[in-house]
Design a protein around this motif. Structure first.
Motif, short mmCIF file in Angstrom:
data_model
loop_
_atom_site.label_atom_id
_atom_site.label_comp_id
_atom_site.label_asym_id
_atom_site.label_seq_id
_atom_site.Cartn_x
_atom_site.Cartn_y
_atom_site.Cartn_z
N GLU A 118 0.83 -1.21 0.00
CA GLU A 118 0.00 0.00 0.00
C GLU A 118 0.86 1.26 0.00
O GLU A 118 0.60 2.21 -0.74
CB GLU A 118 -0.92 -0.01 1.22
CG GLU A 118 -2.01 -1.07 1.16
CD GLU A 118 -2.71 -1.26 2.49
OE1 GLU A 118 -3.82 -1.86 2.50
OE2 GLU A 118 -2.17 -0.83 3.53
N ALA A 119 1.88 1.25 0.84
CA ALA A 119 2.76 2.42 0.93
C ALA A 119 3.50 2.66 -0.38
O ALA A 119 3.63 3.80 -0.83
CB ALA A 119 3.74 2.25 2.08
N ALA A 120 4.00 1.60 -0.99
CA ALA A 120 4.74 1.73 -2.25
C ALA A 120 3.87 2.36 -3.32
O ALA A 120 4.32 3.23 -4.08
CB ALA A 120 5.25 0.37 -2.70
N GLU A 121 2.62 1.94 -3.40
CA GLU A 121 1.72 2.47 -4.42
C GLU A 121 1.39 3.94 -4.16
O GLU A 121 1.31 4.74 -5.10
CB GLU A 121 0.45 1.62 -4.47
CG GLU A 121 0.72 0.21 -5.01
CD GLU A 121 -0.48 -0.72 -4.86
OE1 GLU A 121 -1.48 -0.31 -4.20
OE2 GLU A 121 -0.44 -1.84 -5.40
N LEU A 122 1.22 4.32 -2.90
CA LEU A 122 0.92 5.71 -2.57
C LEU A 122 2.11 6.62 -2.84
O LEU A 122 1.96 7.72 -3.38
CB LEU A 122 0.48 5.81 -1.11
CG LEU A 122 -0.92 5.30 -0.79
CD1 LEU A 122 -1.14 5.22 0.72
CD2 LEU A 122 -1.98 6.20 -1.43
N VAL A 123 3.30 6.18 -2.45
CA VAL A 123 4.50 6.98 -2.70
C VAL A 123 4.71 7.17 -4.20
O VAL A 123 5.02 8.27 -4.67
CB VAL A 123 5.73 6.34 -2.05
CG1 VAL A 123 7.03 7.01 -2.53
CG2 VAL A 123 5.64 6.42 -0.53
N ALA A 124 4.50 6.10 -4.97
CA ALA A 124 4.64 6.19 -6.43
C ALA A 124 3.63 7.18 -7.01
O ALA A 124 3.94 7.94 -7.93
CB ALA A 124 4.46 4.82 -7.06
N SER A 125 2.42 7.21 -6.47
CA SER A 125 1.39 8.13 -6.96
C SER A 125 1.75 9.58 -6.71
O SER A 125 1.26 10.48 -7.40
CB SER A 125 0.03 7.80 -6.32
OG SER A 125 -0.01 8.23 -4.96
N LEU A 126 2.61 9.82 -5.73
CA LEU A 126 3.09 11.18 -5.42
C LEU A 126 4.42 11.48 -6.10
O LEU A 126 5.02 12.53 -5.86
CB LEU A 126 3.23 11.35 -3.91
CG LEU A 126 1.91 11.33 -3.11
CD1 LEU A 126 2.19 11.27 -1.61
CD2 LEU A 126 1.07 12.55 -3.44
N GLY A 127 4.90 10.54 -6.94
CA GLY A 127 6.14 10.76 -7.68
C GLY A 127 7.40 10.52 -6.87
O GLY A 127 8.48 10.93 -7.27
N GLY A 128 7.27 9.84 -5.73
CA GLY A 128 8.41 9.64 -4.85
C GLY A 128 9.17 8.35 -5.08
O GLY A 128 8.76 7.49 -5.86
N LEU A 129 10.30 8.24 -4.37
CA LEU A 129 11.11 7.02 -4.37
C LEU A 129 10.79 6.22 -3.12
O LEU A 129 10.59 6.78 -2.04
CB LEU A 129 12.59 7.37 -4.39
CG LEU A 129 13.13 8.05 -5.65
CD1 LEU A 129 14.59 8.46 -5.45
CD2 LEU A 129 12.99 7.15 -6.87
N VAL A 153 5.93 -5.97 -4.57
CA VAL A 153 6.17 -4.60 -4.15
C VAL A 153 7.32 -4.03 -4.98
O VAL A 153 8.37 -4.67 -5.12
CB VAL A 153 6.54 -4.51 -2.65
CG1 VAL A 153 6.76 -3.05 -2.25
CG2 VAL A 153 5.45 -5.14 -1.79
N HIS A 154 7.11 -2.82 -5.52
CA HIS A 154 8.19 -2.20 -6.30
C HIS A 154 9.08 -1.37 -5.39
O HIS A 154 8.61 -0.46 -4.70
CB HIS A 154 7.62 -1.30 -7.40
CG HIS A 154 8.70 -0.54 -8.12
ND1 HIS A 154 9.57 -1.15 -9.01
CD2 HIS A 154 9.07 0.78 -8.07
CE1 HIS A 154 10.42 -0.24 -9.47
NE2 HIS A 154 10.14 0.92 -8.92
N PHE A 155 10.36 -1.68 -5.40
CA PHE A 155 11.36 -0.91 -4.67
C PHE A 155 12.27 -0.22 -5.68
O PHE A 155 12.75 -0.86 -6.62
CB PHE A 155 12.20 -1.82 -3.77
CG PHE A 155 11.40 -2.58 -2.75
CD1 PHE A 155 10.75 -1.93 -1.72
CD2 PHE A 155 11.28 -3.97 -2.83
CE1 PHE A 155 10.02 -2.63 -0.77
CE2 PHE A 155 10.55 -4.68 -1.89
CZ PHE A 155 9.91 -4.01 -0.87
N ASP A 156 12.50 1.06 -5.49
CA ASP A 156 13.36 1.79 -6.43
C ASP A 156 14.83 1.48 -6.22
O ASP A 156 15.63 1.54 -7.16
CB ASP A 156 13.13 3.29 -6.28
CG ASP A 156 11.75 3.70 -6.77
OD1 ASP A 156 11.53 3.66 -7.99
OD2 ASP A 156 10.89 4.04 -5.94
N ALA A 157 15.20 1.17 -4.99
CA ALA A 157 16.57 0.80 -4.65
C ALA A 157 16.53 0.17 -3.26
O ALA A 157 15.46 0.04 -2.66
CB ALA A 157 17.48 2.02 -4.66
#
Length: 226
Positions: A118-129, A153-157
């Motif tokens: 849930e957090a990953a999807e919300l952060v992505a929706s705000l353009g964050g890493l 879950v998508h992790f940027d790094a």
């Protein structure tokens, strides 16, 4: 830590890109951004989120508006418990000079009800890493806590602690091999602001960092371990 002293320490150590990631809060990010104005230090606003799984995640944004939206979302998912300063310490919010503005009354040393996904999807929706913190640490580290690398879950790094190396991590946790790694200071004191990553980017933006993580357009990242 006091905002002007954070900036001074970064300058002294030749660091020109830092992120402010307080626990479950972005309330002090703007103060450090203002303190850095006129210097060569660029400040990314962010947060170290504690998810429902009790995993720490770095959430980084381009601007304070996105960071504050994230702060508001997270605040609604924290348990309605008041902070006890005698037990957890004060939760100060300061201005760019370090002067006191207020104390956060909601307990920040707690887990959000947001799951990793849930957090990953919300952060992505705000353009964050979305970057798991100190993945090797027994307390709140992604891999020791979960025992695996979630595939949904998508992790940027991935961030490793200052007590290990990329080579050691890839040996201990083979699923991490090939993923972009950064080394975080997890700095709570000025002397811990050391700078362990070298980015080859054109501008200090989330988009450029994302390109560096993916080795696109000549952008790169190297852990230099000072």
């Amino acid at each position: 830590m006091i905002p002007p002293l954070i900036v001074q320490q970064a300058i002294a150590n030749g660091i020109n890109l830092i992120a402010i990631t307080d626990h479950n809060s972005t309330a002090n990010a703007l103060a450090v951004i203002k303190a850095a104005q006129g210097s060569n230090v660029h400040v990314l606003p962010g947060m170290e989120l504690q998810t429902r799984e009790e995993v720490h995640i770095l959430c980084l944004f381009d601007n304070i508006e996105s960071a504050e939206k994230w702060h508001s979302l997270v605040a609604e998912t924290l348990p309605p418990i008041k902070n006890n300063p005698d037990f957890f310490g004060e939760q100060f919010v300061v201005d760019e000079t370090g002067d006191y503005i207020r104390s956060e009354t909601q307990l920040l040393a707690a887990s959000s009800s947001l799951t990793l996904k849930e957090a990953a999807e919300l952060v992505a929706s705000l353009g964050g890493l979305f970057i798991p913190s100190h993945i090797d640490r027994q307390a709140y580290g992604l891999l020791p806590v979960l025992g695996l690398l979630p595939q949904d879950v998508h992790f940027d790094a991935m961030e490793i602690s200052r007590h290990t190396t990329p080579e050691e991590i890839c040996t201990r946790y083979p699923p991490v091999k090939g993923m972009p790694l950064i080394q975080g200071g997890d700095a709570h004191y000025l002397h811990e602001i050391v700078g362990a990553n070298e980015f080859h980017i054109q501008n200090p933006t989330i988009g450029e960092l994302r390109m560096a993580f993916n080795k696109q357009g000549g952008r790169e990242i190297h852990v230099i371990q000072p």
